[in-house]
Design a protein around this motif. Structure first.
Motif, PDB file in Angstrom:
ATOM      1  N   ASP A 190       0.812  -1.214   0.082  1.00  0.00           N
ATOM      2  CA  ASP A 190      -0.012  -0.251  -0.190  1.00  0.00           C
ATOM      3  C   ASP A 190       0.759   1.241   0.052  1.00  0.00           C
ATOM      4  N   GLU A 191       2.207   1.032   0.332  1.00  0.00           N
ATOM      5  CA  GLU A 191       2.978   2.326   0.458  1.00  0.00           C
ATOM      6  C   GLU A 191       3.454   2.490  -1.182  1.00  0.00           C
ATOM      7  N   ILE A 192       3.479   1.676  -1.935  1.00  0.00           N
ATOM      8  CA  ILE A 192       3.993   1.780  -3.405  1.00  0.00           C
ATOM      9  C   ILE A 192       3.058   2.035  -4.182  1.00  0.00           C
ATOM     10  N   GLY A 193       3.100   2.976  -5.223  1.00  0.00           N
ATOM     11  CA  GLY A 193       2.203   3.534  -6.111  1.00  0.00           C
ATOM     12  C   GLY A 193       2.185   2.621  -7.177  1.00  0.00           C
ATOM     13  N   ASP A 194       3.451   2.115  -7.836  1.00  0.00           N
ATOM     14  CA  ASP A 194       3.451   1.243  -8.959  1.00  0.00           C
ATOM     15  C   ASP A 194       4.764   0.740  -8.939  1.00  0.00           C
ATOM     16  N   VAL A 195       4.673  -0.711  -8.702  1.00  0.00           N
ATOM     17  CA  VAL A 195       5.791  -1.494  -8.497  1.00  0.00           C
ATOM     18  C   VAL A 195       6.464  -1.636  -9.724  1.00  0.00           C
ATOM     19  N   LEU A 196       5.976  -1.355 -10.702  1.00  0.00           N
ATOM     20  CA  LEU A 196       6.649  -1.554 -12.021  1.00  0.00           C
ATOM     21  C   LEU A 196       6.965  -0.178 -12.618  1.00  0.00           C
ATOM     22  N   ALA A 197       7.256   0.627 -11.544  1.00  0.00           N
ATOM     23  CA  ALA A 197       7.895   2.189 -12.018  1.00  0.00           C
ATOM     24  C   ALA A 197       8.664   2.631 -11.028  1.00  0.00           C
ATOM     25  N   LEU A 198       9.741   1.682 -10.618  1.00  0.00           N
ATOM     26  CA  LEU A 198      10.651   2.206  -9.422  1.00  0.00           C
ATOM     27  C   LEU A 198      11.885   2.289  -9.950  1.00  0.00           C
ATOM     28  N   ASP A 199      12.742   3.443  -9.610  1.00  0.00           N
ATOM     29  CA  ASP A 199      14.140   3.515 -10.410  1.00  0.00           C
ATOM     30  C   ASP A 199      15.103   2.659  -9.512  1.00  0.00           C
ATOM     31  N   MET A 200      16.285   2.205  -9.974  1.00  0.00           N
ATOM     32  CA  MET A 200      16.791   1.320  -9.292  1.00  0.00           C
ATOM     33  C   MET A 200      18.372   1.761  -9.674  1.00  0.00           C
ATOM     34  N   TRP A 201      19.423   1.632  -8.589  1.00  0.00           N
ATOM     35  CA  TRP A 201      20.777   2.311  -8.829  1.00  0.00           C
ATOM     36  C   TRP A 201      21.900   1.477  -8.297  1.00  0.00           C
ATOM     37  N   LEU A 202      22.983   1.442  -8.424  1.00  0.00           N
ATOM     38  CA  LEU A 202      24.091   0.881  -7.691  1.00  0.00           C
ATOM     39  C   LEU A 202      25.318   1.566  -8.054  1.00  0.00           C
ATOM     40  N   ASP A 203      26.045   2.231  -7.158  1.00  0.00           N
ATOM     41  CA  ASP A 203      27.370   2.647  -7.284  1.00  0.00           C
ATOM     42  C   ASP A 203      28.282   1.853  -6.806  1.00  0.00           C
ATOM     43  N   LEU A 204      29.515   1.771  -7.376  1.00  0.00           N
ATOM     44  CA  LEU A 204      30.659   1.214  -6.981  1.00  0.00           C
ATOM     45  C   LEU A 204      31.854   2.139  -6.944  1.00  0.00           C
ATOM     46  N   ASN A 205      32.208   2.249  -5.320  1.00  0.00           N
ATOM     47  CA  ASN A 205      33.376   3.248  -5.051  1.00  0.00           C
ATOM     48  C   ASN A 205      33.048   4.577  -5.830  1.00  0.00           C
ATOM     49  N   GLY A 206      31.518   5.016  -5.567  1.00  0.00           N
ATOM     50  CA  GLY A 206      31.401   6.356  -5.995  1.00  0.00           C
ATOM     51  C   GLY A 206      30.896   6.483  -7.554  1.00  0.00           C
ATOM     52  N   THR A 207      31.220   5.466  -8.149  1.00  0.00           N
ATOM     53  CA  THR A 207      30.783   5.608  -9.590  1.00  0.00           C
ATOM     54  C   THR A 207      29.557   4.763  -9.948  1.00  0.00           C
ATOM     55  N   ARG A 208      28.526   5.401 -10.813  1.00  0.00           N
ATOM     56  CA  ARG A 208      27.293   4.719 -11.057  1.00  0.00           C
ATOM     57  C   ARG A 208      27.546   3.585 -12.064  1.00  0.00           C
ATOM     58  N   ARG A 209      27.221   2.129 -11.216  1.00  0.00           N
ATOM     59  CA  ARG A 209      27.237   1.214 -12.290  1.00  0.00           C
ATOM     60  C   ARG A 209      25.904   0.810 -13.016  1.00  0.00           C
ATOM     61  N   ASN A 241      14.186 -12.813  -5.028  1.00  0.00           N
ATOM     62  CA  ASN A 241      15.060 -11.843  -5.732  1.00  0.00           C
ATOM     63  C   ASN A 241      14.473 -12.002  -7.292  1.00  0.00           C
ATOM     64  N   THR A 242      14.323 -10.721  -7.890  1.00  0.00           N
ATOM     65  CA  THR A 242      13.345 -10.601  -8.994  1.00  0.00           C
ATOM     66  C   THR A 242      14.186 -10.266 -10.326  1.00  0.00           C
ATOM     67  N   GLY A 243      15.577 -10.468 -10.058  1.00  0.00           N
ATOM     68  CA  GLY A 243      16.636 -10.055 -11.197  1.00  0.00           C
ATOM     69  C   GLY A 243      16.867  -8.646 -11.415  1.00  0.00           C
ATOM     70  N   THR A 244      17.996  -8.265 -12.008  1.00  0.00           N
ATOM     71  CA  THR A 244      18.469  -7.190 -11.918  1.00  0.00           C
ATOM     72  C   THR A 244      18.901  -6.449 -13.376  1.00  0.00           C
ATOM     73  N   PRO A 245      18.625  -5.071 -13.335  1.00  0.00           N
ATOM     74  CA  PRO A 245      18.886  -4.186 -14.529  1.00  0.00           C
ATOM     75  C   PRO A 245      20.476  -4.472 -15.082  1.00  0.00           C
ATOM     76  N   PRO A 246      20.637  -3.610 -16.275  1.00  0.00           N
ATOM     77  CA  PRO A 246      21.970  -3.684 -16.915  1.00  0.00           C
ATOM     78  C   PRO A 246      23.148  -2.895 -15.807  1.00  0.00           C
ATOM     79  N   GLY A 247      24.333  -3.246 -15.949  1.00  0.00           N
ATOM     80  CA  GLY A 247      25.506  -2.692 -15.252  1.00  0.00           C
ATOM     81  C   GLY A 247      25.926  -3.330 -14.590  1.00  0.00           C
ATOM     82  N   VAL A 248      25.901  -4.750 -14.137  1.00  0.00           N
ATOM     83  CA  VAL A 248      26.666  -5.713 -13.576  1.00  0.00           C
ATOM     84  C   VAL A 248      28.072  -5.892 -13.932  1.00  0.00           C
TER      85      VAL A 248
END
Length: 282
Positions: A190-209, A241-248
């Motif tokens: 109920d706290e999430i508007g649209d679970v299929l519209a969520l931005d995701m990110w990961l940085d490694l040592n301060g660099t966006r990957r 765990n539902t999978g990951t976007p690009p940048g691995v």
């Protein structure tokens, strides 16, 4: 609600996050966010108590995984179209399923340890689904919505040489200790508007990957829960765990692998963020 577990490893107490500075202590009401809690309708039961509770200030406590150790951690591979493309693999026609040892689960800011013999440790920011009731043979995808207790951030840490080059199944490249940071919160749907519209990110040592969005999922969370229920019983508190976007790391040229001293920072819109230091093998 935003459910958390705070305290030393093995001694976490269940709380509900109010905001960045305070929480409501639930340890007098429930033992833990575990199978018994979810199976007994715990979220519905504590909701009015959280609303009426007295906030307590955070005092720098360690944040644990938002759920106790589940029966199983199920994982879906190549579930983002753009991630499949970066790895040179076909978009799957059915979910690719593998398992991860439940004892990989750690807190969102705990250290990630590289295993012995590792040469290609990698990262994967992912949306995690927590199952809210015992589920099998769901009749349709819509029914799966009621089986989901909430969502959380996970880092599906992987060892690609173990996973891809040592034959057999993927699980041995996924199940080293510390390979599943989760949290900081379990967020109810109920706290999430649209679970299929969520931005995701990961940085490694301060660099966006990694930079992606759940909209590029091949199979959405409801489809996955329905699909898995046709092959196995999903227990309350199980994690998917539902999978990951690009940048691995294995998708870069040249490839990039985790090393001791690295710092991973990652998050999902509305679900919070994590930070892990990478440490050497024992």
């Amino acid at each position: 609600m935003y459910l958390m577990r705070i305290g030393a490893p093995g001694a976490e107490k269940p709380v509900a996050r109010v905001d960045d500075t305070s929480y409501v202590d639930l340890s007098d009401l429930v033992d833990d966010f575990d199978e018994e809690f979810f199976a007994g309708g715990g979220i519905e039961r504590i909701a009015p108590l959280v609303a009426a509770g007295t906030p307590t200030p955070f005092a720098g406590e360690r944040i644990g995984a938002p759920i106790a150790r589940p029966h199983q951690i199920l994982c879906i591979g190549l579930n983002y179209r753009d991630h499949a493309e970066e790895t040179g693999q076909a978009v799957p026609s059915e979910p690719i399923l593998f398992t991860k040892s439940p004892n990989t689960l750690i807190g969102p800011n705990d250290d990630v340890r590289i295993p012995r013999g590792s040469t290609k440790p990698d990262w994967e920011v992912e949306l995690g689904i927590v199952i809210g009731r015992r589920t099998s043979y769901l009749d349709d995808v819509a029914e799966a919505r009621d089986a989901i207790a909430g969502y959380t951030v996970v880092n599906d840490v992987s060892e690609r040489a173990f996973q891809m080059e040592r034959s057999g199944q993927w699980s041995k490249g996924k199940s080293a200790e510390t390979f599943n940071p989760a949290g900081p919160w379990l967020v109810t749907p109920d706290e999430i508007g649209d679970v299929l519209a969520l931005d995701m990110w990961l940085d490694l040592n301060g660099t966006r990957r990694q930079s992606g969005n759940t909209r590029t999922m091949v199979f959405d969370p409801y489809f996955m829960v329905h699909y898995l229920s046709q092959f196995m019983v999903l227990e309350p508190g199980d994690l998917i765990n539902t999978g990951t976007p690009p940048g691995v790391g294995m998708g870069f040229t040249p490839q990039v692998w985790l090393r001791p001293g690295d710092v991973m920072e990652l998050g999902i819109q509305g679900l919070g963020s994590q930070r892990q230091n990478v440490i050497a093998p024992r």
